[in-house]
Scaffold this motif. Structure first.
Motif, PDB file in Angstrom:
ATOM      1  N   ALA A   1     -94.943  20.627  13.129  1.00 24.91           N
ATOM      2  CA  ALA A   1     -95.682  19.416  12.735  1.00 24.91           C
ATOM      3  C   ALA A   1     -96.556  19.683  11.509  1.00 24.91           C
ATOM      4  CB  ALA A   1     -96.515  18.892  13.907  1.00 24.91           C
TER       5      ALA A   1
ATOM      6  N   TRP B   1     -98.944  17.206   9.675  1.00 24.33           N
ATOM      7  CA  TRP B   1    -100.126  16.721  10.384  1.00 24.33           C
ATOM      8  C   TRP B   1    -101.280  17.712  10.311  1.00 24.33           C
ATOM      9  CZ3 TRP B   1    -100.969  11.946  11.713  1.00 24.33           C
ATOM     10  CH2 TRP B   1     -99.898  11.091  12.010  1.00 24.33           C
TER      11      TRP B   1
ATOM     12  N   HIS C   1    -102.270  14.444  20.373  1.00 22.76           N
ATOM     13  CA  HIS C   1    -101.342  14.068  19.289  1.00 22.76           C
ATOM     14  C   HIS C   1    -100.680  12.711  19.530  1.00 22.76           C
ATOM     15  CE1 HIS C   1    -100.777  18.395  17.530  1.00 22.76           C
ATOM     16  NE2 HIS C   1    -102.019  18.160  17.914  1.00 22.76           N
TER      17      HIS C   1
ATOM     18  N   SER D   1     -98.513  10.930  16.790  1.00 21.72           N
ATOM     19  CA  SER D   1     -97.152  11.358  16.432  1.00 21.72           C
ATOM     20  C   SER D   1     -96.140  11.112  17.537  1.00 21.72           C
ATOM     21  CB  SER D   1     -97.154  12.843  16.049  1.00 21.72           C
ATOM     22  OG  SER D   1     -97.488  13.650  17.168  1.00 21.72           O
TER      23      SER D   1
ATOM     24  N   ASP E   1     -93.524  13.374  14.541  1.00 23.20           N
ATOM     25  CA  ASP E   1     -94.145  14.654  14.181  1.00 23.20           C
ATOM     26  C   ASP E   1     -93.464  15.303  12.993  1.00 23.20           C
ATOM     27  OD1 ASP E   1     -91.773  15.398  15.320  1.00 23.20           O
ATOM     28  OD2 ASP E   1     -92.654  16.411  17.047  1.00 23.20           O
TER      29      ASP E   1
END
Length: 606
Positions: free
Chosen positions: A202, A205, A493, A496, A520
């Motif tokens: 990921a 992010w 999270h 995502s 993600d």
């Protein structure tokens, strides 16, 4: 996995001794709370709702079996509240509707760390020494510094990997640990690294996402993304450099963090992350970084340029295990011959979902599922940690890895050992073939433990898991990312997730926003993107019904072979929004009055 040098080992042990001295002075009244607080935070000790929480660093997720056993001992002997502390906690939790709290567990996090929730502060130095005995610690797992470097749980073994990122991650870890200039950044700072075609870390992010690549000349370097992050303002990282030569990456990171340290906001905690600076300044920030990078190269002589000899030295510390590839196919066939038709089907499902290919054809990577009914996602009891260590010794050259999805992966499994491993893991309850499916939920500890949380995450995950226990149904639904956060800090999270659930506090009650379409950045999910909220928030008792309504909509509308996230993007949100809202059955005035919003300045440092 990485083998600590004598210097590494001495460093960690000295740090543990230093912490013991600090704790003793604090307990003796020589160090006030406000003076001791930054010292414990620098070693990973928070104060949460009911007790101190320890976050243990697991660089890029790698764990040896001896380390797993020490984590098990900590869970068994130290993650144990006193009767008074537990009684108080349960009394307060009863007001929320929670009748029990997990005790004696380690918790795998999305950032490849391990957390404990109940360790008494006066025992904390003992725990630090235990960790140091197996080269572990909590250094820089909290505070406004560069945190644990995270990466791909399949690093070094993935068939689609271009370059093994682990030696570079280790060099970055050494560079960032106790970096004097970056000990007090505006906010925490997180770096993720990937060296494969598939982004399993990921990266977009993160504050900085690094992709190891080859340029047109075949040289190794990094594509650098900066300014990603979740929280109350989800932002996808932007590419600041298409290619930085590998030996200059520390100099470039030095420039990235230095400019952030200089211009990042310290006047507003909620606008202090680098993503806000990058969003506000845009090209100006990029220009400042480039100028700083060039100045470092010109005036400092590139003091952190990585010599080839240093890369070679660190790379040599990652010793691949010596695995004897004896022909055990006869034993495997013998096991398979004893399986019933039902068990054969379950084994095949486990092979499909929990077993991945390997860069060495005779080996496999196997995920032990820590997503099962009755326990919070990512929680591992002391016995399970010990059992996982035994499995690692027996089947994976003594190594395991914490995955971004809060499971444990065995990276060195002989293909011929798969039937025996499946039997052993199933006996332990760790072979649920749900990896990547709906019940492989990512979730934070939420309001049951976290002082920041607005609502509980664990009961929501439990209700959804209980609703979707039928494996036939899970396989029919296919791969779906369901992520749950107990507050806007987004440790679960939720942004995502294909389906995201966010706990919110409204009028003193727990409510949950549901979002759709997040990604993600994986091949399944497409480019990283935050999901969109489908309407007003739902009561806790409605969330599982809403999820089911969303999935029913998918089942009705999908085309042959179409997965959930593709269906959402083809249809848009409206039909799902209508289905979710139709599943409401409570009003906001009904139900129990709840308020779990207990923000503390201590927790806000995370």
């Amino acid at each position: 996995m990485y083998h600590y040098t004598d210097f590494d080992r001495q460093f960690v042990q000295q740090r543990a001794a230093q912490y013991r001295d600090q704790l003793q002075r604090h307990l003796a009244g020589e160090l006030k709370d406000e003076d001791f607080r930054p010292l414990r935070l620098q070693n990973g000790w928070y104060v949460q709702r009911y007790a101190p929480m320890l976050r243990v660093a697991v660089p890029y997720g790698e764990l040896a079996s001896r380390q797993l056993r020490v984590l098990a001992k900590i869970a068994r002997d130290y993650d144990q509240p006193s009767a008074e502390v537990l009684g108080t906690a349960l009394s307060k939790q009863a007001e929320l509707g929670t009748q029990s709290l997990a005790v004696g567990y380690g918790h795998f996090t999305t950032r490849q760390n391990v957390q404990f929730n109940w360790i008494a502060l006066d025992k904390s130095a003992d725990v630090m020494e235990l960790l140091a005995s197996v080269d572990m610690h909590g250094i820089q797992t909290s505070g406004n510094c560069i945190r644990n470097i995270t990466g791909d749980a399949l690093a070094g073994i993935a068939p689609d990997e271009h370059i093994d990122p682990r030696p570079y991650c280790e060099i970055m870890r050494q560079w960032s640990t106790l970096h004097p200039e970056f000990a007090f950044l505006p906010r925490k700072f997180k770096i993720a690294v990937s060296g494969a075609a598939e982004d399993r870390a990921a990266t977009a992010w993160h504050d900085v996402g690094l992709h190891l690549i080859h340029n047109d000349q075949g040289e190794v370097g990094f594509k650098v993304l900066v300014g990603g992050g979740m929280g109350r303002t989800p932002i996808i990282g932007r590419t600041i450099r298409e290619f930085v030569p590998w030996n200059q990456i520390l100099n470039f990171l030095e420039a990235v963090v230095r400019v952030y340290n200089r211009f990042g906001r310290r006047d507003n905690l909620y606008k202090a992350r680098i993503k806000i600076l990058v969003k506000a300044e845009g090209q100006r920030y990029f220009d400042e970084v480039e100028a700083e990078y060039q100045a470092i190269l010109a005036h400092d002589g590139g003091q952190h340029a990585i010599p080839q000899a240093e890369l070679d030295r660190v790379t040599a510390c990652f010793k691949a295990p010596s695995i004897t590839l004896d022909d055990t196919s006869a034993a495997a066939e013998s096991i398979l011959a004893t399986l019933s038709t039902k068990d054969q089907a379950e084994y095949q499902r486990w092979l499909q979902q929990n077993v991945k290919g390997h860069k060495y054809p005779a080996l496999r990577a196997v995920t032990l599922s820590f997503k099962r009914l009755g326990l919070a996602p990512g929680d591992a009891s002391a016995d399970q940690l010990d059992a996982a260590a035994d499995l690692a010794d027996r089947f994976s050259a003594g190594e395991a890895r914490v995955s971004h999805e809060q499971n444990l992966l065995l990276p060195w499994v002989r293909a011929s050992d798969l039937p025996a491993l499946w039997q052993a893991a199933r006996a332990l309850g760790l072979a649920r073939p749900n990896i990547g499916l709906l019940t492989d939920i990512i979730a934070c500890p939420g309001g049951d433990f976290c002082a920041l949380a607005n609502a509980r995450s664990i009961p929501i995950a439990e209700a959804i898991t209980e609703r979707f226990q039928d494996l036939d149904e899970l396989f029919d639904l296919g791969e779906i990312d369901l992520h749950i956060s107990g507050c806007i800090n987004s440790c679960g999270h939720h942004h995502s997730g294909h389906i995201g659930v966010l706990g919110v506090d409204k009028d003193g009650r727990e409510w949950y926003q549901v979002s759709l379409g997040g990604s993600d950045g994986s091949a399944l999910s497409g480019d990283a993107i935050p999901g969109k909220v489908i309407g007003p928030s739902f009561a806790a008792s409605e969330v599982a019904d809403v999820v089911e309504a969303l999935l029913d909509t998918y089942r009705t509308a999908r085309t042959p072979g179409e997965n959930f996230i593709s269906c959402v993007r083809r249809l848009g949100l409206d039909p799902f929004k209508a289905a979710g809202n139709a599943a409401r059955h409570e009003t906001r005035d009904a139900g129990q009055v709840l308020n779990v919003h207990l923000n503390s300045a201590d927790a806000l440092t995370d």
